[in-house]
Design a protein around this motif. Structure first.
Motif, PDB file in Angstrom:
ATOM      1  N   ASP A  61     -76.497  23.043 -14.028  1.00  0.00           N
ATOM      2  CA  ASP A  61     -75.971  22.837 -15.665  1.00  0.00           C
ATOM      3  C   ASP A  61     -76.710  21.798 -16.173  1.00  0.00           C
ATOM      4  O   ASP A  61     -77.010  20.760 -15.656  1.00  0.00           O
ATOM      5  CB  ASP A  61     -74.447  22.881 -15.560  1.00  0.00           C
ATOM      6  CG  ASP A  61     -73.790  23.499 -16.792  1.00  0.00           C
ATOM      7  OD1 ASP A  61     -74.823  23.890 -17.769  1.00  0.00           O
ATOM      8  OD2 ASP A  61     -72.564  23.482 -16.934  1.00  0.00           O
ATOM      9  N   ALA A 104     -66.914  19.745 -19.316  1.00  0.00           N
ATOM     10  CA  ALA A 104     -67.854  20.420 -18.813  1.00  0.00           C
ATOM     11  C   ALA A 104     -68.046  20.323 -17.461  1.00  0.00           C
ATOM     12  O   ALA A 104     -68.267  21.413 -16.603  1.00  0.00           O
ATOM     13  CB  ALA A 104     -69.312  19.950 -19.452  1.00  0.00           C
ATOM     14  N   ARG A 116     -69.992  15.403 -21.046  1.00  0.00           N
ATOM     15  CA  ARG A 116     -68.637  16.074 -21.541  1.00  0.00           C
ATOM     16  C   ARG A 116     -67.945  16.225 -20.346  1.00  0.00           C
ATOM     17  O   ARG A 116     -68.162  17.112 -19.435  1.00  0.00           O
ATOM     18  CB  ARG A 116     -68.712  17.602 -22.222  1.00  0.00           C
ATOM     19  CG  ARG A 116     -69.402  17.250 -23.546  1.00  0.00           C
ATOM     20  CD  ARG A 116     -69.587  18.801 -24.418  1.00  0.00           C
ATOM     21  NE  ARG A 116     -70.226  19.496 -23.669  1.00  0.00           N
ATOM     22  CZ  ARG A 116     -70.474  20.748 -24.160  1.00  0.00           C
ATOM     23  NH1 ARG A 116     -69.561  21.251 -25.084  1.00  0.00           N
ATOM     24  NH2 ARG A 116     -70.763  21.736 -23.554  1.00  0.00           N
ATOM     25  N   ASP A 170     -74.244  18.609 -16.855  1.00  0.00           N
ATOM     26  CA  ASP A 170     -73.819  18.254 -18.026  1.00  0.00           C
ATOM     27  C   ASP A 170     -72.650  17.089 -17.741  1.00  0.00           C
ATOM     28  O   ASP A 170     -71.677  17.615 -17.971  1.00  0.00           O
ATOM     29  CB  ASP A 170     -73.138  19.597 -18.810  1.00  0.00           C
ATOM     30  CG  ASP A 170     -72.606  18.779 -20.334  1.00  0.00           C
ATOM     31  OD1 ASP A 170     -72.986  17.869 -20.898  1.00  0.00           O
ATOM     32  OD2 ASP A 170     -72.400  19.872 -21.204  1.00  0.00           O
ATOM     33  N   THR A 194     -72.538  27.265 -18.952  1.00  0.00           N
ATOM     34  CA  THR A 194     -71.479  26.921 -17.948  1.00  0.00           C
ATOM     35  C   THR A 194     -70.815  28.259 -17.427  1.00  0.00           C
ATOM     36  O   THR A 194     -70.986  28.593 -16.453  1.00  0.00           O
ATOM     37  CB  THR A 194     -70.582  25.977 -18.133  1.00  0.00           C
ATOM     38  OG1 THR A 194     -70.998  24.442 -18.789  1.00  0.00           O
ATOM     39  CG2 THR A 194     -69.524  25.576 -16.970  1.00  0.00           C
ATOM     40  N   GLN A 218     -64.897  22.097 -15.786  1.00  0.00           N
ATOM     41  CA  GLN A 218     -65.251  23.584 -16.116  1.00  0.00           C
ATOM     42  C   GLN A 218     -65.991  24.410 -14.925  1.00  0.00           C
ATOM     43  O   GLN A 218     -65.594  25.291 -14.399  1.00  0.00           O
ATOM     44  CB  GLN A 218     -65.921  23.948 -17.545  1.00  0.00           C
ATOM     45  CG  GLN A 218     -65.976  25.430 -17.915  1.00  0.00           C
ATOM     46  CD  GLN A 218     -66.584  25.315 -19.227  1.00  0.00           C
ATOM     47  OE1 GLN A 218     -67.271  24.472 -19.892  1.00  0.00           O
ATOM     48  NE2 GLN A 218     -67.107  26.571 -19.718  1.00  0.00           N
TER      49      GLN A 218
HETATM   50 MG   LIG Z   1     -71.068  23.534 -20.560  1.00  0.00          MG
END
Ligand SMILES: [Mg+2]
Ligand SMILES: Nc1nc2c(ncn2[C@@H]2O[C@H](COP(=O)(O)OP(=O)(O)O)[C@@H](O)[C@H]2O)c(=O)[nH]1
Length: 319
Positions: free
Chosen positions: A187, A141, A138, A135, A112, A144
């Motif tokens: 990602d 994630a 999570r 992703d 990431t 982020q």
């Molecule tokens: Mg990640």
């Protein structure tokens, strides 16, 4: 910001101080060669490269007095020879709008973060970028990636926690195509503990995107964390079973990196190393230079390599 070469050198210094240990020997006899070989292997260069370097020394310098500078220079030359063929920048295909880049790798290697850095890098080159938060396992994630997207002011295609990554990738590809975006960075989750599920997920992302563009993805980048040393070798092996990896990005070459692993990777897999990560910030992504890397790895406090590194310009690649 500390310059790239000083950072890399700092990161590689753990390896180079190891490599320095054997250089107290003045005469290159059998014992010295054996110790040097051990050091090269301990520095993660891999047995094949270590053996070649030793054979080179044996045939050219055996029984002779050598200085540590001479050893370092020869070593740097050998290492650069291994790295040169894989030091290939990633040039997005301008005919593809978007050029689709699938980013894969184990959790925590820096996928990431690398996407965030790549976004900045390519935008500085005047390219437009769109991101897909694939992703979905999570929640953090997704957030982020959204932070990186906001920072760079680029669209991020994201779903709810647990959303179908393939569907998001498809949406991203469709929207990027409509918008004429240059690059679509996707990602992905890195749940290697469930290899079957991960393989299925990556295969589905690719299969679904190909319904829209049968040439996608145009690059599949495997991100590796340099601090994991020999584990990186196994990760390349496993991911190549899952997906057609087209290139590598090696992160965390700052700090306590074990930079020798890049040499072993180059020797063993011959996959392009497109870029390296040297920190957590947006600007901490650099093209991979075989010469500079080899010099940084071999190190030394006051030798030719260091002097060259010291005088190198520390600027970000121009835009
Ligand atoms: Mg990640
Ligand atoms: N020092 C350093 N840290 C990094 C680098 N790349 C990523 N990180 C950090 O590694 C951690 C995991 O990164 P992340 O991008 O979340 O990994 P992911 O799980 O593969 O997506 C984060 O704390 C990042 O800031 C790097 O090049 N150097």
């Amino acid at each position: 910001m500390a310059g790239f070469f000083s950072r890399l050198k700092q990161g590689l210094s753990r390896s180079s101080s190891r490599l320095g240990a054997v250089f107290t020997h003045r005469k290159l006899d059998e014992t010295a060669l054996e110790e040097l070989e051990d050091e090269l292997i301990a520095a993660d260069l891999g047995p094949a490269v270590a053996e070649r370097v030793i054979e080179n020394f044996r045939s050219t310098r055996f029984g002779k007095d050598v200085t540590s500078d001479e050893i370092r220079e020869t070593l740097a030359t050998e290492i650069a020879r291994v790295l040169e063929p894989v030091a290939i920048p990633l040039e997005p295909d301008p005919k593809k709008k978007p050029h689709v880049i699938l980013v894969v790798g184990v959790n925590g290697v820096g996928k990431t973060t690398t996407i965030g850095k790549m976004t900045r890098h390519y935008m500085e080159e005047g390219k437009s970028v769109m991101l897909v938060a694939g992703d979905t396992f999570r929640a953090a994630a997704v957030e982020q990636l959204e932070v990186w997207g906001k920072r760079a002011n680029v669209p991020v295609i994201a779903g709810k926690h647990g959303a179908d990554a393939a569907g998001l990738a498809y949406d991203g590809l469709k929207r990027a195509t409509e918008a004429g975006t240059d690059l679509l960075l996707i990602d992905t989750a890195g749940r290697l503990h469930n290899k079957g599920a991960l393989m299925e997920e990556l295969a589905k992302i690719i299969r679904v995107m190909r319904k829209f563009d049968e040439t996608a993805p145009h690059s599949v980048l495997l991100v590796l964390d340099a601090t994991t040393g020999q584990n990186a070798i196994e990760q390349v092996r496993v991911f190549r079973e899952l997906v057609n990896v087209t290139g590598l990005i090696v992160t965390k070459l700052d700090g306590s990196a074990r930079g020798g692993i890049v040499v072993a990777l180059a020797e063993q897999f011959k996959l392009p190393v497109h870029m390296v990560g040297v920190g957590e910030q947006a600007e901490d992504l650099r093209p991979f230079s075989a010469q500079e890397y080899a010099k940084g790895l071999v190190g030394g406090s006051n030798d030719l390599a260091s002097r060259l590194l010291e005088t190198s310009t520390d600027e970000t690649p121009s835009t």
